[in-house]
Design an enzyme around this catalytic site. Sequence first.
Site, PDB file in Angstrom:
ATOM      1  N   HIS A 127     -20.981  39.703 -24.319  1.00 17.76           N
ATOM      2  CA  HIS A 127     -19.877  39.934 -23.396  1.00 17.76           C
ATOM      3  C   HIS A 127     -18.708  39.044 -23.806  1.00 17.76           C
ATOM      4  O   HIS A 127     -18.885  37.921 -24.277  1.00 17.76           O
ATOM      5  CB  HIS A 127     -20.276  39.667 -21.944  1.00 17.76           C
ATOM      6  CG  HIS A 127     -19.126  39.904 -21.015  1.00 17.76           C
ATOM      7  ND1 HIS A 127     -18.427  41.089 -21.013  1.00 17.76           N
ATOM      8  CD2 HIS A 127     -18.515  39.108 -20.107  1.00 17.76           C
ATOM      9  CE1 HIS A 127     -17.452  41.016 -20.124  1.00 17.76           C
ATOM     10  NE2 HIS A 127     -17.474  39.820 -19.562  1.00 17.76           N
TER      11      HIS A 127
ATOM     12  N   CYS B 267     -19.378  42.602 -14.816  1.00 22.65           N
ATOM     13  CA  CYS B 267     -19.147  43.194 -16.137  1.00 22.65           C
ATOM     14  C   CYS B 267     -20.390  43.759 -16.798  1.00 22.65           C
ATOM     15  O   CYS B 267     -20.330  44.189 -17.938  1.00 22.65           O
ATOM     16  CB  CYS B 267     -18.513  42.152 -17.061  1.00 22.65           C
ATOM     17  SG  CYS B 267     -16.971  41.532 -16.411  1.00 22.65           S
TER      18      CYS B 267
ATOM     19  N   ASN C 120     -10.144  41.853 -21.977  1.00 23.19           N
ATOM     20  CA  ASN C 120     -11.468  41.944 -21.368  1.00 23.19           C
ATOM     21  C   ASN C 120     -11.582  43.239 -20.579  1.00 23.19           C
ATOM     22  O   ASN C 120     -11.006  43.369 -19.498  1.00 23.19           O
ATOM     23  CB  ASN C 120     -11.688  40.734 -20.455  1.00 23.19           C
ATOM     24  CG  ASN C 120     -13.038  40.774 -19.751  1.00 23.19           C
ATOM     25  OD1 ASN C 120     -13.895  41.591 -20.069  1.00 23.19           O
ATOM     26  ND2 ASN C 120     -13.217  39.875 -18.782  1.00 23.19           N
TER      27      ASN C 120
ATOM     28  N   SER D 298     -20.844  38.527 -13.779  1.00 26.21           N
ATOM     29  CA  SER D 298     -20.736  37.402 -12.855  1.00 26.21           C
ATOM     30  C   SER D 298     -21.563  37.667 -11.613  1.00 26.21           C
ATOM     31  O   SER D 298     -21.760  38.802 -11.199  1.00 26.21           O
ATOM     32  CB  SER D 298     -19.276  37.187 -12.462  1.00 26.21           C
ATOM     33  OG  SER D 298     -18.553  36.765 -13.584  1.00 26.21           O
TER      34      SER D 298
ATOM     35  N   ARG E  47     -18.361  31.135 -29.286  1.00 22.53           N
ATOM     36  CA  ARG E  47     -19.085  29.908 -28.989  1.00 22.53           C
ATOM     37  C   ARG E  47     -20.554  30.190 -28.690  1.00 22.53           C
ATOM     38  O   ARG E  47     -21.438  29.483 -29.175  1.00 22.53           O
ATOM     39  CB  ARG E  47     -18.436  29.206 -27.788  1.00 22.53           C
ATOM     40  CG  ARG E  47     -18.213  27.729 -28.034  1.00 22.53           C
ATOM     41  CD  ARG E  47     -17.422  27.118 -26.905  1.00 22.53           C
ATOM     42  NE  ARG E  47     -18.303  26.546 -25.905  1.00 22.53           N
ATOM     43  CZ  ARG E  47     -17.924  26.265 -24.658  1.00 22.53           C
ATOM     44  NH1 ARG E  47     -16.681  26.546 -24.274  1.00 22.53           N
ATOM     45  NH2 ARG E  47     -18.769  25.732 -23.812  1.00 22.53           N
TER      46      ARG E  47
ATOM     47  N   ARG F 256     -14.236  26.088 -12.669  1.00 21.41           N
ATOM     48  CA  ARG F 256     -15.082  25.629 -13.764  1.00 21.41           C
ATOM     49  C   ARG F 256     -16.495  26.194 -13.703  1.00 21.41           C
ATOM     50  O   ARG F 256     -17.268  26.078 -14.657  1.00 21.41           O
ATOM     51  CB  ARG F 256     -15.112  24.102 -13.801  1.00 21.41           C
ATOM     52  CG  ARG F 256     -13.750  23.484 -14.079  1.00 21.41           C
ATOM     53  CD  ARG F 256     -13.862  22.106 -14.694  1.00 21.41           C
ATOM     54  NE  ARG F 256     -14.341  22.145 -16.071  1.00 21.41           N
ATOM     55  CZ  ARG F 256     -13.550  22.398 -17.109  1.00 21.41           C
ATOM     56  NH1 ARG F 256     -12.282  22.645 -16.940  1.00 21.41           N
ATOM     57  NH2 ARG F 256     -14.047  22.405 -18.330  1.00 21.41           N
TER      58      ARG F 256
ATOM     59  N   ASP G 174       3.251  29.109 -20.816  1.00 20.46           N
ATOM     60  CA  ASP G 174       3.240  29.164 -22.273  1.00 20.46           C
ATOM     61  C   ASP G 174       2.278  30.269 -22.733  1.00 20.46           C
ATOM     62  O   ASP G 174       1.091  30.039 -22.928  1.00 20.46           O
ATOM     63  CB  ASP G 174       2.818  27.794 -22.829  1.00 20.46           C
ATOM     64  CG  ASP G 174       2.987  27.722 -24.343  1.00 20.46           C
ATOM     65  OD1 ASP G 174       3.133  28.792 -24.974  1.00 20.46           O
ATOM     66  OD2 ASP G 174       2.973  26.601 -24.881  1.00 20.46           O
TER      67      ASP G 174
ATOM     68  N   THR H 158     -17.127  29.097 -14.004  1.00 20.82           N
ATOM     69  CA  THR H 158     -17.165  30.292 -14.845  1.00 20.82           C
ATOM     70  C   THR H 158     -17.724  30.041 -16.243  1.00 20.82           C
ATOM     71  O   THR H 158     -18.129  30.973 -16.903  1.00 20.82           O
ATOM     72  CB  THR H 158     -15.764  30.922 -14.984  1.00 20.82           C
ATOM     73  OG1 THR H 158     -14.880  29.906 -15.449  1.00 20.82           O
ATOM     74  CG2 THR H 158     -15.265  31.459 -13.676  1.00 20.82           C
TER      75      THR H 158
ATOM     76  N   GLU I 238     -16.532  47.719 -11.811  1.00 14.90           N
ATOM     77  CA  GLU I 238     -16.159  46.965 -10.621  1.00 14.90           C
ATOM     78  C   GLU I 238     -14.814  47.438 -10.109  1.00 14.90           C
ATOM     79  O   GLU I 238     -14.232  46.838  -9.224  1.00 14.90           O
ATOM     80  CB  GLU I 238     -16.175  45.465 -10.901  1.00 14.90           C
ATOM     81  CG  GLU I 238     -15.273  45.048 -12.057  1.00 14.90           C
ATOM     82  CD  GLU I 238     -14.475  43.821 -11.685  1.00 14.90           C
ATOM     83  OE1 GLU I 238     -15.095  42.769 -11.568  1.00 14.90           O
ATOM     84  OE2 GLU I 238     -13.253  43.938 -11.521  1.00 14.90           O
TER      85      GLU I 238
ATOM     86  N   LYS J 262     -12.879  33.648 -27.249  1.00 13.46           N
ATOM     87  CA  LYS J 262     -13.551  32.391 -27.584  1.00 13.46           C
ATOM     88  C   LYS J 262     -15.014  32.315 -27.131  1.00 13.46           C
ATOM     89  O   LYS J 262     -15.875  31.842 -27.881  1.00 13.46           O
ATOM     90  CB  LYS J 262     -12.773  31.209 -26.953  1.00 13.46           C
ATOM     91  CG  LYS J 262     -11.463  30.880 -27.662  1.00 13.46           C
ATOM     92  CD  LYS J 262     -11.703  30.066 -28.922  1.00 13.46           C
ATOM     93  CE  LYS J 262     -10.458  29.833 -29.746  1.00 13.46           C
ATOM     94  NZ  LYS J 262      -9.489  28.930 -29.063  1.00 13.46           N
TER      95      LYS J 262
END
Lengths: 134, 353
Positions: free
Chosen positions: B236, B114, B268, B298, B245, B201, B29, B203, B82, B241
């Site tokens: 970053h 990044c 990104n 990361s 946040r 998770r 989707d 991340t 990278e 989203k």
Amino acid sequence: MATARFWRENPSRYNLKAVRCNNCGRVFFPPRGVCSVCHRKSIGKMECLNLKGEGEVFSFTVVHEAPSQFEILKPYMVVMVKMDEGVMLTSQLINSDPKDVKIGMRVKATLRRLGEDGPSGVIYYGYKFRPIEG
Amino acid sequence: MEVGIVSYGAYVPRYRITPQEIGRVWGSDGEAMSKSLLINSKSVPAPDEDVITISTEAARNMMRRVPEVDPKDIGALYVGSESHPYAVKPSGTIVAEAIGCSPNMTVADYEFACKAGTAAIQTCMGLVGSCMVKYGVAIGADTSQGAPGDPLEYSASAGGASFLIGSKDIIAVINHTSSFTTDTPDFWRREGQDYPSHGGRFTGEPAYFKHVTSAAKLVLKRTNSAPADYQYAVFHQPNGKFPQRVAKMLGFTDKQIEVGLLTPQIGNTYSGAVPLGLSAILDVAQPGERVFVVAYGSGAGADGFDITITDNITRFNRSAAPLVSHYIEDKKVIDYATYAKFRGKIRVKEEVA
Ligand SMILES: [Zn+2]
């Protein structure tokens, strides 16, 4: 492509390094040691310059049957560009559709990948042309 | 000595693909993916573009805005990415040659997921501040890939920006920088692998949010500042989203992050993300305005910056090179087949020359 030969031409491919004959004012690209018109009179009068990178389309063609290296790009356009300094350069035209290309259109040189010696070989970079924005 | 940004330049490839189109091919989707990631389209490099060409384009745009700067006065150039085209052979050597600043200078490629571009800014600040070089160039650029069908495929895109760091005629003073770094396995790519892996998770909370908020709080504390002191903030943005946040968690408003939030339009851009967001802010910022910046890489670490725009920005020739908004608008949407061809996801027969 031979790595060493290509490497020697990098200043011209990256920065459009050319020479001007200060006897007659003609500009040559790629650079040459002696003016093809003035011959001996140009000795000691050949001066390096970097082309500004802008010019207009003199002629163009659309390539549908490409060598294997360029298979992924086809159909692509090859243009002859009359640079503002008067010298003629030939390369690909990018960021443009064949139906939008016109003779006399203003274009600008930009650095892109030209090819590579296979997946483990050297990558070659050099100028291609794109329409001047705005 | 004041150290800061003397000039900057950005570049984003013009091709775009939408999450809806990617979802159509994989039977996912795409519409829901677009909404949950807040990504409407992502940039795709042409087959003849890579980190070296993107970095060169950005660095040339940077130099166009300061014709009075002699490239030979650039003593250092770092490219953070990278997705360097070579595993061994620095991207920076070609970029340096292409902007005419080699050979009497130092070059290195940086890598920290990044945030390699902001690490390059910090290095240049040190070199300029200690008078080892007159100018340093810091570039963040990427052409990142997600494995076909992987959630990363919806976001991983391409772009970059370049900064000229110096101590004279600064358009934006970097008042302060602080970093926060730990050993966190949220995302990685092993040597020789085409696509990265991610710790699921891992991340979110322990990686992005913990590091970005920690670096942000360090900067606020050490500069004795509050979120309300800044006109702009850029975080970053692996998707649309996360930065929204994290801004809320720290007390920044949607309005403060609006200008620097580009992921909804271009995806990104990894090492290019914060550098491009900061460039979009420099495109419009006025003297005296303050900019809050936190990049994330990361692995994991975050670099925070406190920046003030100077009066010099009024004399600075922004229009000598395309604004970020030009690259956002100048786009051509492609389908998945074209995208797969461009990104080498379809193997073509190799012919021996
Ligand atoms: Zn002559």
